[in-house]
Write a protein that holds these residues in place. Structure first.
Motif, PDB file in Angstrom:
ATOM      1  N   GLU A 304      38.948  -4.682  -3.388  1.00  0.00           N
ATOM      2  CA  GLU A 304      40.190  -3.988  -3.722  1.00  0.00           C
ATOM      3  C   GLU A 304      40.866  -4.569  -4.963  1.00  0.00           C
ATOM      4  N   GLU A 305      40.629  -5.830  -5.250  1.00  0.00           N
ATOM      5  CA  GLU A 305      41.179  -6.467  -6.454  1.00  0.00           C
ATOM      6  C   GLU A 305      40.141  -6.563  -7.564  1.00  0.00           C
ATOM      7  N   PRO A 308      39.609  -3.060  -9.861  1.00  0.00           N
ATOM      8  CA  PRO A 308      40.596  -2.838 -10.933  1.00  0.00           C
ATOM      9  C   PRO A 308      40.419  -3.799 -12.107  1.00  0.00           C
ATOM     10  N   GLU A 313      41.926  -2.110 -15.388  1.00  0.00           N
ATOM     11  CA  GLU A 313      43.253  -1.705 -14.925  1.00  0.00           C
ATOM     12  C   GLU A 313      44.141  -2.933 -14.664  1.00  0.00           C
ATOM     13  N   CYS A 314      43.543  -3.978 -14.122  1.00  0.00           N
ATOM     14  CA  CYS A 314      44.257  -5.222 -13.856  1.00  0.00           C
ATOM     15  C   CYS A 314      43.831  -6.244 -14.903  1.00  0.00           C
ATOM     16  N   TYR A 354      35.464   4.717  -8.190  1.00  0.00           N
ATOM     17  CA  TYR A 354      35.165   4.082  -9.475  1.00  0.00           C
ATOM     18  C   TYR A 354      33.797   4.509 -10.003  1.00  0.00           C
ATOM     19  N   LEU A 391      49.026  -6.313 -10.287  1.00  0.00           N
ATOM     20  CA  LEU A 391      48.817  -5.533  -9.053  1.00  0.00           C
ATOM     21  C   LEU A 391      49.344  -6.234  -7.799  1.00  0.00           C
TER      22      LEU A 391
END
Length: 459
Positions: A304-305, A308, A313-314, A354, A391
């Motif tokens: 989940e981390e 991104p 994105e992160c 994704y 995030l």
């Protein structure tokens, strides 16, 4: 190459330092090495160096002249045989405040004494966890270094080192177990000694002109075992060697195997050394536990981390209490290691969002890498302004409560997704989400190396 006596003057307060060197330009680089690193005082902690930090000299300088508040001057050129005598003259004449060992027995040496003296410094890898100089090499992994940057110096708690100016010091490394392997690493002539304090311990340091071996020379033999017993199995760490037949062997090895290059690929030098250690003993992995072939790091993240991050994105990871290796990691590659999902029921749907599937993205794998743009201390203002980048939905106070006060940010750029990922890679014991780690066994090393080669093939 200028041989002689130099002076470093603090133009703010008039205090100065007197030193000698067979290569004065190199000595300036040695004095100022690593001042821009967070662990600058681990590299050297003595009055002059502390003054550099206090008055703002925080860059590595490779030329003579005035930099900041400091003026570096050559005050006399002389032959190497006159160095001790002329240094003592200038110290007595100018009484420099930054010379921390004016009182030491070294200056009381008989000027007429002509006996050549030899010493050994023993470096126990298994106890220290690193090779000589390895802990101060810039983590940016530049391909080559000036040999001056990795030429020898030693640090010891033995006060006898203060008596070694003009003497020859051999550096011997011991590594591994059953059998312990011993290597001749370098040889140098001591030109300067200092005293330093670090973490409530007192050390004596020696620097000089010399050279690395073109490759560390394996010493284990019947004759070496006798020499080792003669030296008390190196229990003293630093000691003078005299009346030992093996001294001639050390002289010969250092003469025949000295490195003559002006540049050295130190990462390759270290890698070749570790390879030789395992060639001698295929079961010897102690060399890998703290350093290994790869100096790159990995961070373990839940999918989940991680996704991104890999999608760009992160761009900021928050971490706790980073090591010096992490703090100096700017510009290097951080491998992304994947843990299991928080909620396995959403697994396929989340991966598909994704554009991936179980073949192109797998848990307990190295799924990609990213470049560390910067490492910086994080505060509430940073946390609030960067909310969309890190995030984290909770406020900074909540994050601090659960993560501790020492929060740092790592800004990331240029993500690379491996296709396929390097599967079946288990993180070291105790590593959880957001933790950064380095390889601890051969399986880790092979996975790191393989992962770092893949992006080239897919560009």
């Amino acid at each position: 190459m200028v041989c002689g006596i130099y002076q470093i003057v603090n133009t703010f307060n008039g205090k100065s330092y007197i030193g000698q060197s067979r290569n004065i330009h190199r000595r300036w680089r040695e004095h100022t090495r690593g001042l821009n690193k967070p662990n600058a005082l681990e590299i050297g902690n003595y009055p002059l160096r502390c003054a550099f930090l206090k008055y703002g000299l925080v860059e590595i300088v490779s030329k003579l002249g005035k930099v900041g508040w400091f003026d570096f001057r050559i005050i006399e050129e002389c032959t190497e045989y006159k160095l001790l005598e002329r240094e003592e003259f200038w110290i007595n004449t100018l009484k420099p405040e930054y010379n921390c060992n004016i009182w030491t027995p070294a200056k009381k040496k008989n000027k007429l004494e002509s006996e050549e003296k030899f010493w050994i410094q023993y470096h126990n890898y298994n106890f220290l966890g690193y090779l000589p100089v390895e802990q101060i090499i810039d983590e940016s992994l530049l391909n080559e270094y000036d040999c001056d940057e990795v030429l020898p110096g030693i640090s010891t708690n033995k006060r006898a080192v203060l008596n070694t100016k003009g003497d020859t010091i051999f550096l011997i490394v011991g590594i591994g177990e059953k059998p312990k392997q011993y290597y001749l690493w370098s040889k140098f002539i001591c030109e300067e000694t200092t005293t330093s304090d670090y973490e409530n311990s007192h050390f004596y340091d020696a620097f000089g002109s010399g050279y690395l071996m073109k490759s560390p020379q394996f010493l284990n033999s019947k004759e070496f075992n006798e020499f080792k017993r003669f030296c008390g199995n190196f229990g003293f760490g630093f000691m003078r060697i005299k009346d030992s037949a093996y001294l001639n062997k050390l002289k010969e090895l250092s003469r025949l195997n000295r490195s003559t290059s002006s540049k050295i690929n130190f990462s390759q030098y270290i890698k070749d050394f570790y390879t030789e250690v395992t060639r001698v003993n295929s079961k010897e992995f102690s060399a890998y536990h703290n350093r290994g072939f790869s100096r790159h790091l990995a961070v373990s993240l839940h999918p989940e981390e991680a996704l991104p991050v890999l999608a760009g994105e992160c761009t900021i990871l928050l971490i706790r209490e980073p090591s010096n290796q992490v703090l100096n990691y700017k510009g290097s590659t951080l491998l992304i290691h994947i843990l299991d999902f928080y909620n396995s029921e959403e697994k396929e749907e989340y991966i598909a969002s994704y554009g991936l599937n179980e073949e192109t993205f797998s848990t307990y794998s190295i799924a990609g890498w990213i470049t560390v743009e910067n490492v910086f201390r994080y505060d509430a203002e940073s946390f609030a302004s960067d909310k969309d980048l890190h995030l984290q939905d909770n406020d900074f106070g909540y994050y601090q409560e659960h993560s501790g006060d020492d929060v740092w940010g790592i800004s990331l750029t240029e993500p690379v997704l491996l296709n396929p990922p390097i599967c079946d890679v288990l993180q070291p014991e105790g590593i959880d989400n957001g933790d950064i780690w380095r390889p601890e066994n051969l399986s880790h090393l092979e996975a790191f190396q393989f992962a770092l080669k893949i992006p080239v093939e897919y560009e």
